[in-house]
Write an enzyme that holds these catalytic residues in place. Structure first.
Site, PDB file in Angstrom:
ATOM      1  N   HIS A   1       2.328   5.598   4.425  1.00 39.03           N
ATOM      2  CA  HIS A   1       1.565   5.804   5.661  1.00 39.03           C
ATOM      3  C   HIS A   1       2.213   6.823   6.591  1.00 39.03           C
ATOM      4  O   HIS A   1       1.579   7.255   7.560  1.00 39.03           O
ATOM      5  CB  HIS A   1       1.392   4.485   6.422  1.00 39.03           C
ATOM      6  CG  HIS A   1       0.529   3.478   5.725  1.00 39.03           C
ATOM      7  ND1 HIS A   1      -0.738   3.789   5.274  1.00 39.03           N
ATOM      8  CD2 HIS A   1       0.747   2.178   5.394  1.00 39.03           C
ATOM      9  CE1 HIS A   1      -1.265   2.708   4.694  1.00 39.03           C
ATOM     10  NE2 HIS A   1      -0.383   1.732   4.753  1.00 39.03           N
TER      11      HIS A   1
ATOM     12  N   ASP B   1      -1.613   1.114  -4.076  1.00 40.79           N
ATOM     13  CA  ASP B   1      -1.472   0.189  -2.953  1.00 40.79           C
ATOM     14  C   ASP B   1      -2.863  -0.138  -2.413  1.00 40.79           C
ATOM     15  O   ASP B   1      -3.767   0.700  -2.476  1.00 40.79           O
ATOM     16  CB  ASP B   1      -0.617   0.853  -1.869  1.00 40.79           C
ATOM     17  CG  ASP B   1      -0.187  -0.093  -0.760  1.00 40.79           C
ATOM     18  OD1 ASP B   1       0.976  -0.526  -0.774  1.00 40.79           O
ATOM     19  OD2 ASP B   1      -1.019  -0.394   0.130  1.00 40.79           O
TER      20      ASP B   1
ATOM     21  N   HIS C   1      -3.769  -0.390   0.580  1.00 40.82           N
ATOM     22  CA  HIS C   1      -4.054   0.431   1.752  1.00 40.82           C
ATOM     23  C   HIS C   1      -3.990   1.911   1.369  1.00 40.82           C
ATOM     24  O   HIS C   1      -3.117   2.319   0.606  1.00 40.82           O
ATOM     25  CB  HIS C   1      -3.047   0.146   2.868  1.00 40.82           C
ATOM     26  CG  HIS C   1      -3.003  -1.289   3.283  1.00 40.82           C
ATOM     27  ND1 HIS C   1      -2.080  -2.186   2.772  1.00 40.82           N
ATOM     28  CD2 HIS C   1      -3.793  -1.990   4.135  1.00 40.82           C
ATOM     29  CE1 HIS C   1      -2.299  -3.378   3.311  1.00 40.82           C
ATOM     30  NE2 HIS C   1      -3.323  -3.287   4.138  1.00 40.82           N
TER      31      HIS C   1
ATOM     32  N   ASP D   1      -0.088  -5.031  -3.136  1.00 41.36           N
ATOM     33  CA  ASP D   1      -0.844  -5.856  -2.197  1.00 41.36           C
ATOM     34  C   ASP D   1      -2.329  -5.933  -2.521  1.00 41.36           C
ATOM     35  O   ASP D   1      -3.095  -6.556  -1.792  1.00 41.36           O
ATOM     36  CB  ASP D   1      -0.626  -5.391  -0.754  1.00 41.36           C
ATOM     37  CG  ASP D   1      -0.539  -3.885  -0.595  1.00 41.36           C
ATOM     38  OD1 ASP D   1      -0.775  -3.171  -1.596  1.00 41.36           O
ATOM     39  OD2 ASP D   1      -0.224  -3.416   0.512  1.00 41.36           O
TER      40      ASP D   1
END
Length: 309
Positions: free
Chosen positions: A125, A162, A164, A246
């Site tokens: 991120h 991931d 996200h 995740d």
């Protein structure tokens, strides 16, 4: 030749507020899983400290200094709503980047086939000059660009599963035709980026958003229908994986329903891509994964697949 595991005890010293999902126990759970007898052949090394100039391959030096200067001597400081630093955070972040760079050196030098870098804080991120989403420096992006600069890799694939979207990686490589960024992720979900229409300046950004409730079947459709064909066409000299776990069905931060076998399958498919054009070279970097059981079992499945290469 074998698989290399890179980590460092300093990564446990990045402390987060009570109840924060990105906590030191994540690494402890992974360490425990990889102590199993079947991982005794795993080569293990400690992640070195990254130099500021290496981080500057993706982040301005004044940003690196700003993060260094934000480091508290005691207690905790928040950089944004969910990203914080403790006294041990800066070293942990340097080790996270250093682990990825060391993995690239070992893999590109032919000493090993592939590597898994078990470090924290995560990185995908972190944008060019902005920390966010638990991330300070984009370790996977730095590893990709380091492979180009230090080892002359002409094309690097960065594949992110991931849950996200890796907005930072997309931001860093948006106008870089030498790196193909591919992502599966849940949408809508933090950080809100990753639409199919986001393709980069040279059509080297490949986003495959999934929906809440999707599982392994939809993941395989996205990989086999879109991402794997694009990677075959791109013919990378190195595959870097932003390995977040995740999307596991047990994870508390999202709503996808992957199981360990899905991560194993994806790993093997990416190994086929690497075998075809990159002499099998893969560097995998830990990103998310916040249920300790789901995380440790998924990492074990991922590393087992890497060791079978």
């Amino acid at each position: 030749m074998s698989t290399l595991l890179l980590s460092h005890p300093a990564c446990l010293e990045h402390l987060t507020p009570s109840g924060h999902p990105e906590r030191p126990d994540r690494l402890r759970a992974i360490e425990q899983a990889l102590e199993d007898e079947k991982f005794q052949m795993l080569a293990r090394e400690q992640a070195p400290l990254a130099a500021a100039e290496t981080i500057a391959l993706c982040h301005p030096l004044d940003y690196v200094e700003a993060i260094r200067n934000a480091s508290p001597s005691e207690g905790m400081v928040r950089l944004d709503a969910d990203t914080s630093m403790s006294p041990g955070t800066f070293e942990a972040a340097l080790r996270a980047v250093g682990g990825g760079v060391k993995a690239v050196d070992e893999v590109m030098g032919g000493a090993i086939n592939n590597a898994f870098v078990a470090v924290r804080p995560p990185g995908h991120h972190a944008e060019t000059a902005r920390p966010m989403g638990f991330c300070l420096f984009n370790s996977a992006a730095i590893a990709a660009r380091y492979a180009r600069k230090k080892h002359g890799a002409e094309r690097v694939a960065l594949v992110d599963f991931d849950v996200h979207h890796g907005n930072g990686s997309q931001d860093i490589f948006w106008s870089d035709k030498t790196v193909m960024y591919c992502s599966t992720h849940e949408m809508p979900l933090y950080p809100g980026t990753g639409a199919i229409t986001e393709r980069g300046e040279f059509n080297t950004v490949v986003n495959c958003p999934l929906h809440a409730g999707d599982g392994g079947e939809q993941f395989k459709q996205a990989m086999e229908g879109v991402i794997l064909p694009r990677l075959r066409e791109f013919k990378p000299d190195l595959v870097v994986i932003s390995a977040g776990f995740d999307a596991h069905t047990r994870d508390p931060l999202a709503n996808l329903n992957f199981v360990e076998a899905d991560f194993s399958w994806a790993t093997k498919k990416l190994m086929e891509i690497a075998d075809a054009s990159a002499k099998g070279r893969i560097v995998s970097m830990l990103e998310g994964g916040y249920d300790l059981q789901g995380l440790s079992r998924s990492v074990a499945a991922h590393v087992t697949a890497l060791m079978e290469g």
